[in-house]
Design an enzyme around this catalytic site. Sequence first.
Site, PDB file in Angstrom:
ATOM      1  N   HIS A   1       5.506 -14.814 -11.168  1.00  0.00           N
ATOM      2  CA  HIS A   1       6.229 -13.818 -10.377  1.00  0.00           C
ATOM      3  C   HIS A   1       7.735 -14.088 -10.422  1.00  0.00           C
ATOM      4  CE1 HIS A   1       6.673 -11.024  -6.849  1.00  0.00           C
ATOM      5  NE2 HIS A   1       7.766 -11.745  -6.716  1.00  0.00           N
ATOM      6  N   GLU A   2       8.131 -15.324 -10.166  1.00  0.00           N
ATOM      7  CA  GLU A   2       9.550 -15.661 -10.140  1.00  0.00           C
ATOM      8  C   GLU A   2      10.160 -15.595 -11.546  1.00  0.00           C
ATOM      9  OE1 GLU A   2      10.912 -15.574  -7.323  1.00  0.00           O
ATOM     10  OE2 GLU A   2       9.022 -15.718  -6.220  1.00  0.00           O
TER      11      GLU A   2
ATOM     12  N   CYS B   1       6.660  -9.362  -2.335  1.00  0.00           N
ATOM     13  CA  CYS B   1       7.958  -9.798  -2.841  1.00  0.00           C
ATOM     14  C   CYS B   1       9.008  -9.621  -1.757  1.00  0.00           C
ATOM     15  CB  CYS B   1       8.318  -8.973  -4.081  1.00  0.00           C
ATOM     16  SG  CYS B   1       9.873  -9.429  -4.846  1.00  0.00           S
ATOM     17  N   LEU B   2       9.868 -10.616  -1.602  1.00  0.00           N
ATOM     18  CA  LEU B   2      10.936 -10.520  -0.604  1.00  0.00           C
ATOM     19  C   LEU B   2      11.912  -9.394  -0.931  1.00  0.00           C
ATOM     20  CD1 LEU B   2      11.638 -14.326  -0.043  1.00  0.00           C
ATOM     21  CD2 LEU B   2      10.297 -12.765   1.397  1.00  0.00           C
TER      22      LEU B   2
ATOM     23  N   HIS C   1      11.242 -12.206 -12.379  1.00  0.00           N
ATOM     24  CA  HIS C   1      12.553 -11.866 -11.799  1.00  0.00           C
ATOM     25  C   HIS C   1      13.687 -12.271 -12.743  1.00  0.00           C
ATOM     26  CE1 HIS C   1      11.785 -10.176  -7.885  1.00  0.00           C
ATOM     27  NE2 HIS C   1      10.977 -11.175  -7.556  1.00  0.00           N
TER      28      HIS C   1
ATOM     29  N   GLY D   1       8.507 -18.205  -2.912  1.00  0.00           N
ATOM     30  CA  GLY D   1       9.332 -18.272  -4.103  1.00  0.00           C
ATOM     31  C   GLY D   1      10.538 -17.376  -3.939  1.00  0.00           C
TER      32      GLY D   1
ATOM     33  N   GLN E   1      17.428 -12.504  -7.000  1.00  0.00           N
ATOM     34  CA  GLN E   1      17.107 -11.934  -5.687  1.00  0.00           C
ATOM     35  C   GLN E   1      18.193 -12.204  -4.654  1.00  0.00           C
ATOM     36  OE1 GLN E   1      12.890 -13.640  -5.709  1.00  0.00           O
ATOM     37  NE2 GLN E   1      12.697 -11.773  -4.468  1.00  0.00           N
TER      38      GLN E   1
END
Length: 176
Positions: free
Chosen positions: A143-144, A101-102, A147, A47, A52
Amino acid sequence: MTLLKIARMGHPVLLQPALPVADPQAPAIRTLVADMIETMLDAGGVGLAAPQVHQSLRLFVYRVPETRSTGEDDPPRLPAALINPVLEPVDDDMVDRMEGCLSIPGLRGWVPRYRRIAWRGVNAQGQETHGIATGFLANVFQHEYDHLNGILYPMRMTDLGRMGFDTEMARYGERP
């Protein structure tokens, strides 16, 4: 397509609520979605939210690899986008999920998430879409979505002692 730079924890774009996408079918949005999918795949993610990649917009891309699918209710999914999403829990049933997480490379932690969520939004083709997500997809969506609201997963954790480096969590932290 272009690989985009991923914002890391500490960058202010990750801590502010994102703005709605005014025209989901705008050429710039289509390009952004394609670039985000390429960036997500290149980084090995499942994701990626627009904040991000330094774009304060309410959209994210996602996928469910076959190895992460949890069954019939959570099938593998090719990369896709959800624009201007709205998520709501179906009930109060929650489960702890291991997340990375990226934007927080090298770390993982156990995060409480709703087991089932209702979702709606617009897909990359500009069509309204909706459904119920369970399993891995429900986790990725939550999660996304966080963000898009300026929330990083450590902010959801109830015990920071259950966070660690990827290698250590893979070895010692697999059980809640």
